[in-house]
Design a protein around this motif. Structure first.
Motif, PDB file in Angstrom:
ATOM      1  N   THR A 163       0.835  -1.198   0.000  1.00  0.00           N
ATOM      2  CA  THR A 163       0.000   0.000   0.000  1.00  0.00           C
ATOM      3  C   THR A 163       0.871   1.251   0.000  1.00  0.00           C
ATOM      4  OG1 THR A 163      -1.535  -1.260   1.362  1.00  0.00           O
ATOM      5  CG2 THR A 163      -1.954   1.100   1.172  1.00  0.00           C
ATOM      6  N   LEU A 164       1.918   1.236   0.819  1.00  0.00           N
ATOM      7  CA  LEU A 164       2.810   2.395   0.878  1.00  0.00           C
ATOM      8  C   LEU A 164       3.498   2.620  -0.465  1.00  0.00           C
ATOM      9  CD1 LEU A 164       4.324   1.830   4.444  1.00  0.00           C
ATOM     10  CD2 LEU A 164       2.744   3.659   3.765  1.00  0.00           C
ATOM     11  N   ARG A 165       3.975   1.524  -1.081  1.00  0.00           N
ATOM     12  CA  ARG A 165       4.673   1.656  -2.370  1.00  0.00           C
ATOM     13  C   ARG A 165       3.753   2.220  -3.438  1.00  0.00           C
ATOM     14  NH1 ARG A 165       7.020  -4.311  -2.111  1.00  0.00           N
ATOM     15  NH2 ARG A 165       8.659  -3.945  -0.574  1.00  0.00           N
ATOM     16  N   THR A 166       2.507   1.760  -3.424  1.00  0.00           N
ATOM     17  CA  THR A 166       1.546   2.241  -4.416  1.00  0.00           C
ATOM     18  C   THR A 166       1.406   3.754  -4.334  1.00  0.00           C
ATOM     19  OG1 THR A 166       0.383   0.185  -4.053  1.00  0.00           O
ATOM     20  CG2 THR A 166      -0.787   1.848  -5.316  1.00  0.00           C
ATOM     21  N   GLU A 167       1.616   4.294  -3.116  1.00  0.00           N
ATOM     22  CA  GLU A 167       1.526   5.742  -2.927  1.00  0.00           C
ATOM     23  C   GLU A 167       2.872   6.432  -3.153  1.00  0.00           C
ATOM     24  OE1 GLU A 167      -1.272   7.576  -2.047  1.00  0.00           O
ATOM     25  OE2 GLU A 167      -2.402   5.753  -2.469  1.00  0.00           O
ATOM     26  N   GLY A 168       3.839   5.693  -3.716  1.00  0.00           N
ATOM     27  CA  GLY A 168       5.128   6.302  -4.029  1.00  0.00           C
ATOM     28  C   GLY A 168       6.076   6.410  -2.846  1.00  0.00           C
ATOM     29  N   ILE A 169       5.769   5.696  -1.770  1.00  0.00           N
ATOM     30  CA  ILE A 169       6.646   5.726  -0.597  1.00  0.00           C
ATOM     31  C   ILE A 169       7.524   4.472  -0.585  1.00  0.00           C
ATOM     32  CG2 ILE A 169       6.700   5.721   1.950  1.00  0.00           C
ATOM     33  CD1 ILE A 169       3.770   6.995   1.642  1.00  0.00           C
ATOM     34  N   ASP A 185      -6.523   1.820   8.277  1.00  0.00           N
ATOM     35  CA  ASP A 185      -6.786   2.487   7.009  1.00  0.00           C
ATOM     36  C   ASP A 185      -6.268   3.929   6.979  1.00  0.00           C
ATOM     37  OD1 ASP A 185      -8.631   3.672   8.613  1.00  0.00           O
ATOM     38  OD2 ASP A 185     -10.398   2.930   7.526  1.00  0.00           O
ATOM     39  N   GLU A 186      -5.673   4.355   8.096  1.00  0.00           N
ATOM     40  CA  GLU A 186      -5.050   5.686   8.109  1.00  0.00           C
ATOM     41  C   GLU A 186      -3.530   5.591   7.956  1.00  0.00           C
ATOM     42  OE1 GLU A 186      -6.367   7.080  11.875  1.00  0.00           O
ATOM     43  OE2 GLU A 186      -8.426   7.428  11.199  1.00  0.00           O
ATOM     44  N   VAL A 191      -1.441   5.121   5.433  1.00  0.00           N
ATOM     45  CA  VAL A 191      -0.803   5.928   4.382  1.00  0.00           C
ATOM     46  C   VAL A 191      -0.801   7.401   4.750  1.00  0.00           C
ATOM     47  CG1 VAL A 191      -1.021   6.743   2.009  1.00  0.00           C
ATOM     48  CG2 VAL A 191      -1.211   4.304   2.504  1.00  0.00           C
ATOM     49  N   SER A 192      -1.945   7.919   5.174  1.00  0.00           N
ATOM     50  CA  SER A 192      -2.004   9.358   5.458  1.00  0.00           C
ATOM     51  C   SER A 192      -1.112   9.707   6.645  1.00  0.00           C
ATOM     52  CB  SER A 192      -3.445   9.809   5.687  1.00  0.00           C
ATOM     53  OG  SER A 192      -4.015   9.064   6.738  1.00  0.00           O
ATOM     54  N   LYS A 220       2.495   9.637   5.410  1.00  0.00           N
ATOM     55  CA  LYS A 220       2.737  10.826   4.584  1.00  0.00           C
ATOM     56  C   LYS A 220       2.917  12.063   5.454  1.00  0.00           C
ATOM     57  CE  LYS A 220       0.794   9.907   0.047  1.00  0.00           C
ATOM     58  NZ  LYS A 220      -0.274  10.232  -0.928  1.00  0.00           N
TER      59      LYS A 220
END
Lengths: 499, 499
Positions: free
Chosen positions: B408-414, B487-488, B490-491, B494
């Motif tokens: 999930t993190l990678r999908t967000e570019g992390i 579910d928080e 990623v945010s 970030k």
């Protein structure tokens, strides 16, 4: 410098080597950048070892001899030590880790890409210099580390545009094969040669089918040309045991089955109680649980009893990235594209230096083969590079003016060049044509006097010639030749290039 | 595999070679991409030759011997032919052009980047493997082709972030020096060694000053350690003539003068009527008119009578890219950074093969030196790569869940990784720390039960330790540890990374 005819060398690329042109360089560059993006996202760090290592560090001295293996390019340093060109990226990494272990995190996850060299007989499509792209995890004995490189390989194939069904990561475990070897009694140091003969025979299953492999396991095989390859001289009982394992795959019974169902079938084999076999099966089970829990399906990563991987140094899980895309073999028969990379666990490579086992696993991509495959399925996105616009030189004393036109075009992101040769107008047009230039820009004395430039579209001629468009159709869409004011140069070129 | 202690090789990188770490790899990668963008915009096309060539094709046989020059790494092929590792990118290009001339446009403008090898004594900062980035125009005798590579070099320095006054392309012409040699009577084949002694002496002007060079032109020079270098044994009259040329630069009279004014000064020299000298001057004049007409000023590209360039094969214009940025020498004295590349016209290299002269010119960048310079002035933009977020493995059976967090993190570019080693919680934290991970993500049984994850900020500890922030300051801005709903994730990550 002598240009004496007898002393002139012949200009020829060395045997087994090749020059690489613009299209392949740009295509591979794009492909490498995509692979790199995936490896970076996974948190692997780049590291590079030099092209030249001490021969002993590469483990490439011939047994009982003071000379390097003939398969590597070697030379003696001025202090008498033997140096070799690297033949893969794994042996230098093992040296690097052994030398720098204290500084590195454990596990140490790294990637590298580079040319490697084999001093072998070249053949069609077989070169003595080729590129590999490797990722390795050193310092973890966990099957999670093996599973990670497999999942990363799958993600990489998808990042390159391949779809489910076009690629598959096939996974097996050397311990399965070791258990089988134990079962058939090939356990002694002196059985080394026969074990290798067995592995090599199994590795040829695709090409020779079971009947050919069976011959190689027994008395040997005589091929169509009459050449005889000696066999491993196994007993019929041993061959039957091996067939059990192979049959798992060959029978087609596993087709469409989940990995866990396949592992259950493994467990039913007659040598299923061998302790090495049991260990291998457990590791595959661990990997499979991670694949499954992470959402990778068996059409992405499949347990496959037929995967061998030739290299002697593997000690656990082995994997291969197979492309299922259709192509044809040398005889024109339809075949699958096949392997574009592989790897496995090599727990003993660092121990060569330190005496302490440092567990390691890795995956290596054959860059040229993968690039060929991507081209085949139209996924080798060449950078959309247009040949440059050529500004002709009609008046040598006005090169500064022509140069400024070129600069203006470049500033707008348009590839452009001023003709820098010494030939006249006609040869310049021919040059632009050979270069594949879409447009030429011309400003002679008349145009200059009126503050104008002429833009000629060179694609018109070639498109007409290839029947793509009639002159009328073409002219309706695009200009073939147009004269514009100097300050309209950029907008007119952009229009002609449809930018 | 033997792990017998006596037979263990020592893990050490070979003498004169080095491993390259992540920071340099990423920095050089960025730098190469910028150079490439300029060369592509100019319409130069990539091409690559292999690392290994026939020794005779590289022109590296020792005179009157059947053995290759000791300065190159060489080895004999199985058919007895000598092969060598390339020592630059120019000799292989000359072979390529001679072999493929019919297919190539004229002029043929190409670029290439790659490692080259020198079998020389390594020293501090002097390696036997280094990278060059070359651009060449083959098939044009026009000074416009020489001028183009100089202007491209200037544009490249600016694309890399260097400002006017930080770099300068210095230009001279070998024909100027040839004219001088003729004037002082060094024209015979038998004078070859003395001509080289003169060129080498002039090349040392920066270090030895005129007094040292004068000694090397005459009877020779004895340095501080008592070592004597034999001189060229020129007559005092000849030395005075050479001084005239050198004095142009050394006197400081040219300082701040335009290139055309400098060329007028050249014309006043006592050997100004020599025909080679006149040709050389005319070519420099042509180049200067193009520089000037194209808007390049003499603080970007300067005619400089002190530029020699050691290589014997140059036949016309020679150039050097000098960085004027201040640094210190080995003794800590302030000096200019100096040359990061150079090149010139080599009209005879293709003729070695074909017997027909093919005029050519090119420019080569020393990649490591340029990268060091950019680092020095803070222009080596490393890709802003953050170390990955590490998701710890508290429950081995839940690796699939942890993996999905990472995904999930990678999908967000992390950048993110799941710990793939076998150690416990404490060692995992230590790993994350050694890795430089900004954050770790933890989900034990308690958190899982509540559907939560814990995020720990590892940067807090190190910033506190280095006194950058007090705990209060820090805590006010950023979380040190926070627990959020799954579910928080990623945010929250970030936010912590300020993305």
């Amino acid at each position: 410098m002598s240009t004496d005819k007898q002393n002139r060398p012949k200009a020829r690329v060395a045997k087994g080597f090749r020059d690489i042109g613009a299209e392949e360089i740009r295509g591979v560059r794009q492909m490498l950048a995509k692979i790199q993006t995936v490896y970076e996202a996974y948190g692997f760090e780049p590291v590079e070892q030099p092209f030249i290592e001490y021969t002993d560090a590469l483990g490439k001295f011939l047994p009982d001899q003071d000379r390097p293996n003939a398969g590597v390019f070697s030379f003696q340093d001025d202090d008498g030590q033997w140096l070799s060109l690297r033949y893969d990226l794994t042996a230098p990494l093992a040296r690097y880790v052994a030398e720098n272990q204290q500084k590195l995190p454990t596990p140490y996850r790294s990637y590298r890409q580079g040319w490697v060299f084999r001093n072998e007989k070249p053949g069609p499509g077989r070169f003595r210099q080729f590129m590999q792209f490797d990722a390795d995890t050193v310092g973890s004995a966990s099957p999670a580390a093996d599973a990670e490189v497999c999942m990363m390989a799958a993600d990489t194939m998808e990042a390159l545009g391949l779809e489910r069904g076009q690629y598959r990561i096939n996974v097996n475990n050397r311990k399965i094969l070791d258990g089988m070897m134990e079962h058939i009694g090939l356990v002694e140091e002196s059985d080394q040669a026969r074990r290798l003969t067995v592995l090599r025979a199994l590795d040829k299953l695709d090409r020779l089918k079971w009947s050919g492999v069976e011959a190689l396991l027994g008395d040997g095989r005589t091929d169509e040309s009459g050449d005889h390859t000696p066999g491993a001289q196994l007993s019929p009982v041993s061959i039957v045991a091996i067939r059990e394992l192979i049959w798992l795959k060959q029978s087609g019974d596993l087709e469409g089955k989940s990995n866990s169902a396949i592992l259950r079938e493994y467990g039913k084999l007659s040598f299923g109680a061998n302790s090495k076999f049991v260990d291998g099966l457990a590791e595959l089970g661990d990997m499979d649980r991670l694949f499954d829990g992470s959402g990778y399906s068996s059409d992405q990563i499949a347990i496959d009893p037929s995967i061998i991987r030739g290299l002697e140094y593997y000690t656990g899980p082995v994997f291969e990235c197979e492309l299922l895309i259709p192509t044809t073999d040398e005889d024109g028969k339809p075949v699958r594209f096949g392997s574009v990379g592989g790897g496995g666990r090599y727990d003993d490579l660092v121990a060569r230096f330190t005496g302490q086992q440092v567990p390691a696993t890795g995956f290596s991509i054959g860059v040229s083969r993968l690039y060929s495959a991507l081209k085949l399925v139209g996924k080798a996105e060449e950078l959309n590079v247009t040949a440059p616009v050529v500004v002709l030189v009609l008046d040598k004393d006005r090169q500064g003016d022509y140069w400024r036109m070129v600069q203006t075009l470049r500033t707008e992101g348009i590839r452009a060049e001023m003709y820098v040769g010494t030939a006249g107008m006609k040869a310049q047009m021919k040059y632009a044509d050979k270069r594949g230039a879409p447009l030429v820009v011309i400003q002679g004395g008349d145009e200059q006097a009126k503050g104008e430039v002429q833009i000629k579209d060179l694609r018109l001629g070639s498109e007409l010639a290839s029947g793509i468009a009639s002159r009328e159709e073409y002219a309706a869409q695009r200009l073939a030749q147009v004269t514009v004011k100097e300050d309209e140069l950029v907008s007119a070129v952009k229009k002609a290039l449809s930018l």
